[in-house]
Motif scaffolding. Sequence first.
Motif, mmCIF file in Angstrom:
data_model
loop_
_atom_site.group_PDB
_atom_site.id
_atom_site.type_symbol
_atom_site.label_atom_id
_atom_site.label_comp_id
_atom_site.label_asym_id
_atom_site.label_seq_id
_atom_site.Cartn_x
_atom_site.Cartn_y
_atom_site.Cartn_z
ATOM 1 N N GLU A 74 5.312 27.967 110.544
ATOM 2 C CA GLU A 74 3.876 27.988 110.339
ATOM 3 C C GLU A 74 3.335 29.358 110.710
ATOM 4 O O GLU A 74 4.067 30.227 111.186
ATOM 5 N N TYR A 167 8.801 21.777 99.848
ATOM 6 C CA TYR A 167 8.654 22.177 101.255
ATOM 7 C C TYR A 167 8.643 23.710 101.377
ATOM 8 O O TYR A 167 7.788 24.281 102.071
ATOM 9 N N LYS A 169 7.890 25.817 99.046
ATOM 10 C CA LYS A 169 6.679 26.304 98.383
ATOM 11 C C LYS A 169 5.484 26.216 99.321
ATOM 12 O O LYS A 169 4.668 27.145 99.391
ATOM 13 N N THR A 170 5.380 25.116 100.050
ATOM 14 C CA THR A 170 4.282 24.957 100.999
ATOM 15 C C THR A 170 4.341 26.020 102.092
ATOM 16 O O THR A 170 3.323 26.627 102.451
ATOM 17 N N GLN A 171 5.554 26.250 102.630
ATOM 18 C CA GLN A 171 5.706 27.287 103.651
ATOM 19 C C GLN A 171 5.305 28.657 103.109
ATOM 20 O O GLN A 171 4.610 29.428 103.785
ATOM 21 N N TYR A 174 1.517 29.218 102.894
ATOM 22 C CA TYR A 174 0.927 29.549 104.189
ATOM 23 C C TYR A 174 1.196 31.015 104.542
ATOM 24 O O TYR A 174 0.298 31.730 105.010
#
Length: 307
Positions: A74, A167, A169-171, A174
Amino acid sequence: MIEIVKNVKNFTWYHISNLTADERQSLVYEHHLTNEMIGYAVDHNESVRMEYDHHADETLMVIDVIVHQGDDVETRPIGILFAHNDVYTFTHDPTDYIKKILLDPKNQQIRAREDEISAFDFIMTGIYSLMIKYVDEITEINKKRRIIQEHFGERKYTTKQMNDLLYLKTQMIYIQNSLANNHVMLDSFREDFKKLLKDFELEHIDDVRVEVDQAKRMANLALEVINSVSDAMGNLSNRDLNWTMKVLTVYSIVLTVPTIVSGFYGENVKWLPFAEAQSGWWVTIVITLILMGLVSILMFISGFFRK
């Protein structure tokens, strides 16, 4: 906890982790910091920004850094406050590692001697190392994406691959968003302070901006590749679904033939061929199989069996 980490000629570095109410009062009354700036600096959800209070002689920099939470990656904000010729860093448990980075940054910049270094130069050198972590993380995500691509043709892993790509792609989203915000903030900082900073300090901030820009380009490219791979896998899944639907359609049409034949002979209508014959049951089966074969041949000729 308020900790004096560094005390040199030009500044003192105070590191504050998990600020308590009593410590906040201490910063206000003993260090003469404003409540407003402290609030911005310790906010878990504060966006990347520059904040100035010229009357109180305070400059706050909120910047996103990489944080590892187990297997998850994150970005979290940290607060860096320049006030009264000193510097204050505000962190929480996930971001407390920056103290070690700031004390011993592993980068290519050459710091001034301890008795000459300024608070700004010290912080910028450390931020350079923190931005390098973005590059390392993007490289790691690219490695994971390549591993997923190696199993691209294995259907039994298709669902897992899609979930893993989502997953990653989401990281990456961010990371991409944090880098873009950091870049805008650094540009703003340089523009506002270019008349007050020395040439080598401007060079340091330019080095950080170049590193952030490089990481941002890498993130954009990595996200494009992940999107392309994800779209390709989605197309494969759609192709397989279309093939399944075509097969089910063919089966439903072919299996309609026995229903039609048995329906005619089940109505007890006289004068149907072989209706009164002793072997009529077997004749109807043969008729059904012949008609099913003809329908299947017509479907094949029409291309229904092509994947």
